[in-house]
Design a protein around this motif. Structure first.
Motif, PDB file in Angstrom:
ATOM      1  N   LYS A 191       0.889  -1.109   0.055  1.00 36.71           N
ATOM      2  CA  LYS A 191      -0.022  -0.111   0.001  1.00 36.71           C
ATOM      3  C   LYS A 191       0.711   1.319  -0.112  1.00 36.71           C
ATOM      4  O   LYS A 191       0.498   2.547  -0.692  1.00 36.71           O
ATOM      5  CB  LYS A 191      -0.964   0.121   1.254  1.00 36.71           C
ATOM      6  N   HIS A 249       0.710   4.129  -2.883  1.00 33.17           N
ATOM      7  CA  HIS A 249       0.553   5.313  -2.952  1.00 33.17           C
ATOM      8  C   HIS A 249       1.523   6.313  -3.431  1.00 33.17           C
ATOM      9  O   HIS A 249       1.196   7.183  -4.076  1.00 33.17           O
ATOM     10  CB  HIS A 249       0.710   5.590  -1.140  1.00 33.17           C
ATOM     11  N   ARG A 272       0.735   6.309  -7.373  1.00 32.46           N
ATOM     12  CA  ARG A 272      -0.525   7.015  -7.689  1.00 32.46           C
ATOM     13  C   ARG A 272      -0.103   8.390  -7.512  1.00 32.46           C
ATOM     14  O   ARG A 272      -0.535   9.034  -8.373  1.00 32.46           O
ATOM     15  CB  ARG A 272      -1.615   6.716  -6.491  1.00 32.46           C
ATOM     16  N   ARG A 273       0.648   8.945  -6.507  1.00 35.72           N
ATOM     17  CA  ARG A 273       1.096  10.293  -6.424  1.00 35.72           C
ATOM     18  C   ARG A 273       2.145  10.862  -7.825  1.00 35.72           C
ATOM     19  O   ARG A 273       1.988  11.713  -8.203  1.00 35.72           O
ATOM     20  CB  ARG A 273       1.880  10.581  -5.340  1.00 35.72           C
ATOM     21  N   TYR A 325      -6.659  -2.134  -2.893  1.00 34.89           N
ATOM     22  CA  TYR A 325      -5.947  -0.763  -3.182  1.00 34.89           C
ATOM     23  C   TYR A 325      -5.166  -0.991  -4.641  1.00 34.89           C
ATOM     24  O   TYR A 325      -4.047  -0.748  -4.799  1.00 34.89           O
ATOM     25  CB  TYR A 325      -5.019  -0.711  -2.212  1.00 34.89           C
TER      26      TYR A 325
END
Length: 466
Positions: free
Chosen positions: A53, A57, A60-61, A350
């Motif tokens: 995860k 993250h 995704r950023r 996720y």
């Protein structure tokens, strides 16, 4: 050989074991934690939830930055390697280990490193990393040893071009293309991660549809979204064999297809960590996937030996495992537990974007012949989503057409795993507070993603025959 005695011994320091150990310690019981690895946290912290995860993250950023017209005016798109992303994810792991180690220190719970094996119903033998053994006795035991990736015997996981979901976290390069065998939660999440890094992804699904346990509309949405971003999904396929060479790996399917890539990630199932624990001699016989059967109070065939978490199978969620551990510990202390675990456990997946749901799906309600209606809020219509640029997704409410009782909440899109908890809280209220009317009559901050509940509630209510 001297024997130490405790009220309870917990095997495995993942969420399930931690939840039990802390509950037992705070109830005044003497408890010891046995952990085979050097650091606490279990698979959740070191190989599963936390690293994947954190990795997701960061990817995704990066995707958000590269797709933003505003940032494109300031600089060129950025490209980061998989090892770079992993390095930052490990910082989160280190902080989690430090935090959780402190829990055991503050509650005077000794953490004993080694492999545990039952020698009789009240005693385990602990083989330490230095090769020395000791014996520990207890009135109660809790098995929370977790699970590991399933490895078929005909696949060579020692080859550098073949890995499972634990080994992928040691990858020292970014592959040009990757084959992911298994389109369950883990396979789908890693398909999103690698595609976000610009890696060509072949996702092989052994079933009719992706994530078939989800509401069909949500399953269709994630399939469409992955395909739209370039992931090639192949349904109803099974492997025949895996052939790995020096510069590539080939997955040969029973359908006759041959898929070639730089790397194969095997993400098809998990096995409980019950090998070599001496359980069979106690009439605790794990199934073919190493999972232990328990009753409603998480007791095994030996009532004083409990099992919780991934080692008992479904739902195999860190969140549920922690609650199971606390429940089992309460049962050890009191001989009963005066609370029941929530029937509706939220699911968080996720992928990019993420998925979350709680309650029943349309398929389940239709099969049960429950008269229901549907309310939608599409993210593209919410001001907060427009501001953040995260307009892909929707919130979906299922409710009884007569009583308006909430029956299911399904969300696909940015922050879905957070958004679903609002609906979960209302669903858990006693009647008549668990209905669509709460969302229709409540003022939400504007602009927020939570406002989607009001939009979806009004959308659904307008479908109800008046």
């Amino acid at each position: 050989m001297s024997t130490k005695r405790y009220d309870a011994i917990v095997l495995g320091s993942g969420p399930a074991g931690e939840g039990a150990a802390m509950k037992l310690a705070k109830s005044g019981r003497s408890v010891a934690m046995i952990e085979r690895h050097r650091e606490v946290g279990g698979g959740c912290t070191h190989w599963g939830t936390i690293p994947s995860k954190a990795l997701r993250h960061n990817v995704r950023r990066l995707m958000e930055y590269n797709s933003s017209p505003l940032f494109r005016e300031a600089s060129e798109p950025r490209h980061l390697s998989f090892p770079t992303m992993l390095r930052h994810a490990r910082q989160v792991i280190d902080r989690q280990v430090s935090l959780r180690t402190g829990f055991y220190v503050r509650n005077d719970v000794p953490v004993l490193q080694g492999e545990a094996r039952f020698v009789d119903p009240q005693t385990v033998e602990l083989m330490g990393p230095d090769g020395r053994s000791s014996r520990l006795e207890a009135r109660h035991f809790l098995i929370a040893t977790g699970s590991r990736p399933y490895r078929p015997p005909d696949v060579d996981f020692e080859h550098p071009r073949i890995c499972d979901s634990d080994q992928i976290l040691e990858l020292d390069h970014t592959p040009r293309n990757i084959i992911i065998y298994g389109a369950g939660v883990i396979g789908s999440e890693y398909a999103s991660i690698f595609r976000g890094l610009g890696v060509k992804v072949d996702l092989i699904n052994t079933r009719e549809r992706m994530l078939a346990f989800l509401d069909d509309e949500i399953s269709d949405a994630i399939s469409y979204h992955l395909r739209e971003h370039g992931v090639l999904i192949r349904h109803r396929e099974e492997y025949e064999r895996v052939v790995a060479g020096d510069d590539h790996v080939t997955l040969e399917l029973k359908s006759g297809k041959r898929i070639r890539g730089d790397l194969l990630l095997w993400a098809n199932g998990r096995s409980g960590n019950t090998d070599g624990m001496g359980l069979e001699a106690l009439d605790i016989v794990p199934n073919g996937r190493g999972q232990i059967e328990v009753n409603d109070d998480f007791q095994t065939a030996q009532p004083h030996i409990y099992a919780v978490g991934d080692v008992i199978g479904y739902p195999s969620l860190a969140s549920a495992a922690y609650d199971q551990g606390r429940y089992a510990a309460t049962h050890m202390v009191n001989g009963e537990c005066d609370y029941r675990l929530a029937h509706d456990v939220p699911t968080g997946i996720y992928t990019i974007p993420e998925i979350s749901s709680v309650g029943r799906s349309e398929r389940e309600l239709t099969e049960a012949q429950v008269p229901y209606e549907v309310g939608h809020a599409f993210f593209k219509d919410l001001a907060r989503a427009q501001i953040s640029g995260q307009t892909t997704g929707m919130l979906k409410l299922l409710f009884h057409v007569d009583s308006l009782e909430l029956l299911g909440i399904h969300c696909f899109g940015d922050q879905a795993a957070e958004i679903v908890h609002i609906g979960q809280a209302i669903m858990a209220q006693p009647a008549p507070g668990n209905t669509l009317r709460y969302f229709m009559n409540t003022t939400f901050n504007y602009p927020t993603m939570a406002e989607g509940y009001r939009v979806a509630a009004l959308n659904g209510y307008n479908r109800v025959p008046k």
